[in-house]
Scaffold this motif. Sequence first.
Motif, PDB file in Angstrom:
ATOM      1  N   ALA A  42       0.855  -1.192   0.000  1.00  0.00           N
ATOM      2  CA  ALA A  42       0.000   0.000   0.000  1.00  0.00           C
ATOM      3  C   ALA A  42       0.890   1.242   0.000  1.00  0.00           C
ATOM      4  CB  ALA A  42      -0.913   0.014   1.217  1.00  0.00           C
ATOM      5  N   PRO A  43       0.464   2.300  -0.666  1.00  0.00           N
ATOM      6  CA  PRO A  43       1.302   3.497  -0.737  1.00  0.00           C
ATOM      7  C   PRO A  43       1.444   4.190   0.610  1.00  0.00           C
ATOM      8  CG  PRO A  43      -0.849   3.920  -1.702  1.00  0.00           C
ATOM      9  CD  PRO A  43      -0.801   2.454  -1.383  1.00  0.00           C
ATOM     10  N   ALA A  44       2.526   4.921   0.737  1.00  0.00           N
ATOM     11  CA  ALA A  44       2.738   5.731   1.936  1.00  0.00           C
ATOM     12  C   ALA A  44       1.787   6.919   1.908  1.00  0.00           C
ATOM     13  CB  ALA A  44       4.181   6.217   1.980  1.00  0.00           C
ATOM     14  N   LEU A  45       1.506   7.450   3.070  1.00  0.00           N
ATOM     15  CA  LEU A  45       0.682   8.656   3.175  1.00  0.00           C
ATOM     16  C   LEU A  45       1.538   9.876   2.882  1.00  0.00           C
ATOM     17  CD1 LEU A  45      -1.222   7.887   6.492  1.00  0.00           C
ATOM     18  CD2 LEU A  45      -2.051   7.559   4.157  1.00  0.00           C
ATOM     19  N   ARG A  46       0.915  10.886   2.299  1.00  0.00           N
ATOM     20  CA  ARG A  46       1.594  12.163   2.074  1.00  0.00           C
ATOM     21  C   ARG A  46       0.699  13.268   2.610  1.00  0.00           C
ATOM     22  NH1 ARG A  46       3.563  13.006  -3.777  1.00  0.00           N
ATOM     23  NH2 ARG A  46       1.350  12.864  -4.187  1.00  0.00           N
ATOM     24  N   PHE A  47       1.326  14.217   3.317  1.00  0.00           N
ATOM     25  CA  PHE A  47       0.599  15.330   3.898  1.00  0.00           C
ATOM     26  C   PHE A  47       1.152  16.639   3.344  1.00  0.00           C
ATOM     27  CE2 PHE A  47       0.584  12.181   7.527  1.00  0.00           C
ATOM     28  CZ  PHE A  47      -0.682  11.698   7.244  1.00  0.00           C
ATOM     29  N   PHE A  48       0.284  17.423   2.738  1.00  0.00           N
ATOM     30  CA  PHE A  48       0.659  18.741   2.227  1.00  0.00           C
ATOM     31  C   PHE A  48       0.154  19.768   3.230  1.00  0.00           C
ATOM     32  CE2 PHE A  48       0.360  17.278  -2.498  1.00  0.00           C
ATOM     33  CZ  PHE A  48       1.403  16.398  -2.289  1.00  0.00           C
ATOM     34  N   THR A  49       1.074  20.342   3.985  1.00  0.00           N
ATOM     35  CA  THR A  49       0.696  21.317   4.989  1.00  0.00           C
ATOM     36  C   THR A  49       0.977  22.726   4.471  1.00  0.00           C
ATOM     37  OG1 THR A  49       0.749  21.809   7.353  1.00  0.00           O
ATOM     38  CG2 THR A  49       2.872  21.297   6.305  1.00  0.00           C
ATOM     39  N   LYS A  50       0.754  23.708   5.306  1.00  0.00           N
ATOM     40  CA  LYS A  50       0.924  25.094   4.885  1.00  0.00           C
ATOM     41  C   LYS A  50       1.793  25.857   5.883  1.00  0.00           C
ATOM     42  CE  LYS A  50      -3.460  25.098   2.512  1.00  0.00           C
ATOM     43  NZ  LYS A  50      -3.759  23.723   2.864  1.00  0.00           N
ATOM     44  N   TYR A  51       2.343  26.931   5.380  1.00  0.00           N
ATOM     45  CA  TYR A  51       3.017  27.901   6.232  1.00  0.00           C
ATOM     46  C   TYR A  51       2.269  29.203   6.016  1.00  0.00           C
ATOM     47  CZ  TYR A  51       6.670  30.849   8.243  1.00  0.00           C
ATOM     48  OH  TYR A  51       7.363  31.749   9.003  1.00  0.00           O
ATOM     49  N   VAL A  52       1.456  29.577   6.990  1.00  0.00           N
ATOM     50  CA  VAL A  52       0.585  30.751   6.899  1.00  0.00           C
ATOM     51  C   VAL A  52       1.115  31.799   7.867  1.00  0.00           C
ATOM     52  CG1 VAL A  52      -1.781  31.578   7.116  1.00  0.00           C
ATOM     53  CG2 VAL A  52      -1.353  29.232   6.346  1.00  0.00           C
ATOM     54  N   THR A  53       1.543  32.927   7.328  1.00  0.00           N
ATOM     55  CA  THR A  53       2.225  33.900   8.184  1.00  0.00           C
ATOM     56  C   THR A  53       2.180  35.301   7.588  1.00  0.00           C
ATOM     57  OG1 THR A  53       4.290  34.281   9.404  1.00  0.00           O
ATOM     58  CG2 THR A  53       4.500  33.575   7.114  1.00  0.00           C
ATOM     59  N   ASP A  54       2.571  36.246   8.371  1.00  0.00           N
ATOM     60  CA  ASP A  54       2.909  37.598   7.931  1.00  0.00           C
ATOM     61  C   ASP A  54       4.255  37.976   8.543  1.00  0.00           C
ATOM     62  OD1 ASP A  54       1.260  38.740   6.074  1.00  0.00           O
ATOM     63  OD2 ASP A  54      -0.050  39.728   7.510  1.00  0.00           O
ATOM     64  N   ASN A  55       5.004  36.964   8.967  1.00  0.00           N
ATOM     65  CA  ASN A  55       6.283  37.164   9.628  1.00  0.00           C
ATOM     66  C   ASN A  55       7.378  36.550   8.754  1.00  0.00           C
ATOM     67  OD1 ASN A  55       8.601  36.895  11.226  1.00  0.00           O
ATOM     68  ND2 ASN A  55       7.454  36.483  13.087  1.00  0.00           N
ATOM     69  N   PRO A  56       8.283  37.362   8.218  1.00  0.00           N
ATOM     70  CA  PRO A  56       9.316  36.822   7.336  1.00  0.00           C
ATOM     71  C   PRO A  56      10.530  36.236   8.056  1.00  0.00           C
ATOM     72  CG  PRO A  56       9.554  39.183   7.461  1.00  0.00           C
ATOM     73  CD  PRO A  56       8.340  38.829   8.293  1.00  0.00           C
ATOM     74  N   GLY A  57      10.495  36.202   9.390  1.00  0.00           N
ATOM     75  CA  GLY A  57      11.689  35.853  10.158  1.00  0.00           C
ATOM     76  C   GLY A  57      12.008  34.375  10.245  1.00  0.00           C
ATOM     77  N   ARG A  58      13.273  34.104  10.511  1.00  0.00           N
ATOM     78  CA  ARG A  58      13.775  32.745  10.640  1.00  0.00           C
ATOM     79  C   ARG A  58      13.157  32.010  11.824  1.00  0.00           C
ATOM     80  NH1 ARG A  58      19.895  30.980   9.637  1.00  0.00           N
ATOM     81  NH2 ARG A  58      19.123  31.714   7.644  1.00  0.00           N
ATOM     82  N   ALA A  59      13.049  32.682  12.961  1.00  0.00           N
ATOM     83  CA  ALA A  59      12.532  32.021  14.163  1.00  0.00           C
ATOM     84  C   ALA A  59      11.105  31.517  13.942  1.00  0.00           C
ATOM     85  CB  ALA A  59      12.586  32.968  15.358  1.00  0.00           C
ATOM     86  N   GLU A  60      10.283  32.315  13.259  1.00  0.00           N
ATOM     87  CA  GLU A  60       8.894  31.903  12.992  1.00  0.00           C
ATOM     88  C   GLU A  60       8.853  30.713  12.045  1.00  0.00           C
ATOM     89  OE1 GLU A  60       4.568  32.350  13.132  1.00  0.00           O
ATOM     90  OE2 GLU A  60       6.284  32.472  14.463  1.00  0.00           O
ATOM     91  N   ALA A  61       9.674  30.721  11.013  1.00  0.00           N
ATOM     92  CA  ALA A  61       9.722  29.590  10.080  1.00  0.00           C
ATOM     93  C   ALA A  61      10.162  28.321  10.805  1.00  0.00           C
ATOM     94  CB  ALA A  61      10.651  29.901   8.915  1.00  0.00           C
TER      95      ALA A  61
END
Length: 200
Positions: A42-61
Motif C-alpha cells: 500500500a502506498p505511503a501517506l503524504r501530507f501537504f501542509t501550509k506555512y501561513v504567516t505575515d512574519n518573514p523571520g527565521r525564528a517563525e519559520a
Amino acid sequence: ETLMAYAKAGFTTFDTADIYGPSEAILGDFRKRWLSTRPEGAPALRFFTKYVTDNPGRAEAERVNGQSLRNLGVGAADMVQFHWWSLAKDGKDRTFLGAGRELTRLKGEGKIRHLAGCNMDTANLRALVDDGMEIEANQVQYSLVDRRPEVRLLAYCREKRIKLTVFGVVGGGLLSDSFLGLPKGQAMQRLDSVSRRMYW
C-alpha cells in the motif's frame, strides 16, 4: 476510521495546515495507525501542509516547521504550501520574499521535500520564483463561478511547469443539488464555516 477508509480506497494524500486546529495532530495519529496496519504494498501517506504567516523571520519559520513535523510525526514535510496573509495585489510589497527564503533554507536542510504557493496570484508567484524559490505547485480557488486563474495564472504556471492544486471546485457545496431552490437566507445558514462562507 474515515481517514483509514479513504487510505484503503487509495486516497493517500491529504491537505492540512498548522492553522486548521488540530488537523496536523489528527493526521499524525492517523499516520501511526496506517503504518502499523497498512496492507503490504500500500502506498505511503503524504501530507501537504501550509506555512501561513505575515512574519518573514527565521525564528517563525523554524517554529512553525518544527511544530508541523512534530504533529505529523515526520522528519520532513512532504510539501509546504506558503500563504502570506497580506499580499499586495500589485506585487510591489516584497516583505514576503523573506519568508520564502526561509522555506527554501529549510528545504535545503532536508526539513521540507517540496515547496508550493497557496493563494498566490500571478504577480506574487512570479516574485517568489524570480527570487529563487523552487515552487512546484500553487493551491488556488478555481470553479465554474470563480475562474480567476484563467486570466494570467494558468499561462504562467504552464510556462514555469508549476502545477495547480485547486479547492472550491463545487463552491463549498453551492454548486451541488443541496442548494437548489433554497431561499438566500436558508442557503446562507448552510454555509456553516468561514471556509464555506468564502464562496458566497
